[in-house]
Design an enzyme around this catalytic site. Structure first.
Site, PDB file in Angstrom:
ATOM      1  N   SER A   1      -1.689   3.469  -2.190  1.00 40.82           N
ATOM      2  CA  SER A   1      -2.531   2.273  -2.271  1.00 40.82           C
ATOM      3  C   SER A   1      -3.492   2.357  -1.097  1.00 40.82           C
ATOM      4  O   SER A   1      -3.254   3.136  -0.160  1.00 40.82           O
ATOM      5  CB  SER A   1      -1.644   1.030  -2.111  1.00 40.82           C
ATOM      6  OG  SER A   1      -2.416  -0.116  -1.803  1.00 40.82           O
TER       7      SER A   1
ATOM      8  N   TYR B   1       5.210  -3.766   2.231  1.00 39.36           N
ATOM      9  CA  TYR B   1       4.420  -2.987   1.257  1.00 39.36           C
ATOM     10  C   TYR B   1       3.568  -1.952   1.990  1.00 39.36           C
ATOM     11  O   TYR B   1       3.503  -0.785   1.598  1.00 39.36           O
ATOM     12  CB  TYR B   1       3.554  -3.956   0.454  1.00 39.36           C
ATOM     13  CG  TYR B   1       2.765  -3.344  -0.690  1.00 39.36           C
ATOM     14  CD1 TYR B   1       3.377  -3.070  -1.912  1.00 39.36           C
ATOM     15  CD2 TYR B   1       1.398  -3.090  -0.568  1.00 39.36           C
ATOM     16  CE1 TYR B   1       2.648  -2.545  -2.982  1.00 39.36           C
ATOM     17  CE2 TYR B   1       0.666  -2.572  -1.625  1.00 39.36           C
ATOM     18  CZ  TYR B   1       1.283  -2.298  -2.831  1.00 39.36           C
ATOM     19  OH  TYR B   1       0.558  -1.785  -3.892  1.00 39.36           O
TER      20      TYR B   1
END
Ligand code: NAI
Length: 244
Positions: free
Chosen positions: A135, A148
């Site tokens: 990401s 995350y």
């Protein structure tokens, strides 16, 4: 134009929704045999598609995958480690140890367990490609909360080391680092007056969100022979977000 994947076995996790669903569809369109894994039911029917309903954070799944590959398919060419979830952008103060462990187990350890379950077959056949889902949160802060962001940075590190360790055995590993992709994961950004979605688009140099199919197309390129010299890389697909 991606290559034809006839006779190649492809595993896609997170295949029930968003990016994983588009990856599974595109590999099927290009004639691969696809095994899709998701904790939710996968809305795909195709004679070359085998769905597995399972939780990627559960170690037991990977014994099943190893067995399936060894006994039924006899090979595995491409693995898209796509399943993942957000941490609601929680900072360190608001993240319990249980929440931290849960995000790392789902977003990072699942990928490691998958790697371990397929690597012996890839080495034996001297061919295998990993397309691991990172990401922009694997490159910079702000794409998620603390757990995350830590998990996605670790996916990048794991992928680089994996490639270094096994490139000489015909194994290639790269990461994709998406920015704003219009999938159910970001559904809340579009709720109400969609102010958040609008803000994200304004902050993105390309001034828009991307569709999950765009990430699937990059995946096919990274899985193909055409990208044979791309090793241990992180490829952003973020409309310029990390270049700002
Ligand atoms: P999505 O929510 O549409 O799809 C994720 C899929 O993974 C779902 O079908 C879900 O059921 C599955 N999944 C989640 N946890 C699972 C588990 N423990 N076991 C089995 N399946 C599980 O989300 P999206 O956007 O397609 O995300 C895919 C990947 O892309 C994720 O790793 C995410 O972190 C990453 N990503 C997404 C971005 C975006 O803007 N949509 C941006 C950057 C990265």
């Amino acid at each position: 134009m991606a290559e034809d994947f006839t006779d190649q076995v492809v595993i896609v996790t997170g295949a029930a929704s968003g990016i994983g669903l588009e990856q599974a569809k595109l590999f099927l369109q290009n004639h691969a045999q696809v095994i899709g894994i998701d904790k939710n039911q996968i809305p795909l029917e195709n004679e070359n598609f085998e769905p597995i309903t399972a939780d990627v954070s559960n170690e037991k799944l990977f014994e099943k995958i190893t067995k399936l590959i060894e006994t039924t398919y006899k090979r595995v060419d491409v693995v898209c480690n796509t399943a993942g979830k957000l941490d609601d952008y929680r900072d360190a103060r608001d993240t319990s140890l249980d929440q931290w462990n849960d995000i790392l187990q789902t977003d990072l350890t699942s990928q490691f367990m998958m790697v371990k379950s397929v690597l012996p077959t890839m080495i034996k056949q001297h061919h295998g490609v990993f397309v691991n889902m990172a990401s922009i949160a694997g490159m910079v802060a702000g794409g998620g909360g603390i757990a995350y962001t830590a998990a996605k940075h670790a996916v990048v590190g794991m992928t680089k080391q994996l490639d270094l360790d096994f490139a000489e055995h015909g194994v290639r590993a790269n990461c994709i680092a998406p920015g704003a992709i219009n999938t159910p994961m970001n559904g809340s950004d579009f709720e109400g007056d969609a102010k958040m979605a609008q803000w994200v688009a304004e902050q993105t140099p390309a001034r828009r969100w991307a569709e999950p199919k765009e990430v699937a197309e990059l995946t096919l390129f990274l899985a193909s022979q055409q990208s044979d010299y791309i090793h241990g890389s992180v490829i952003p697909i973020d409309g310029g977000w990390t270049a700002k």
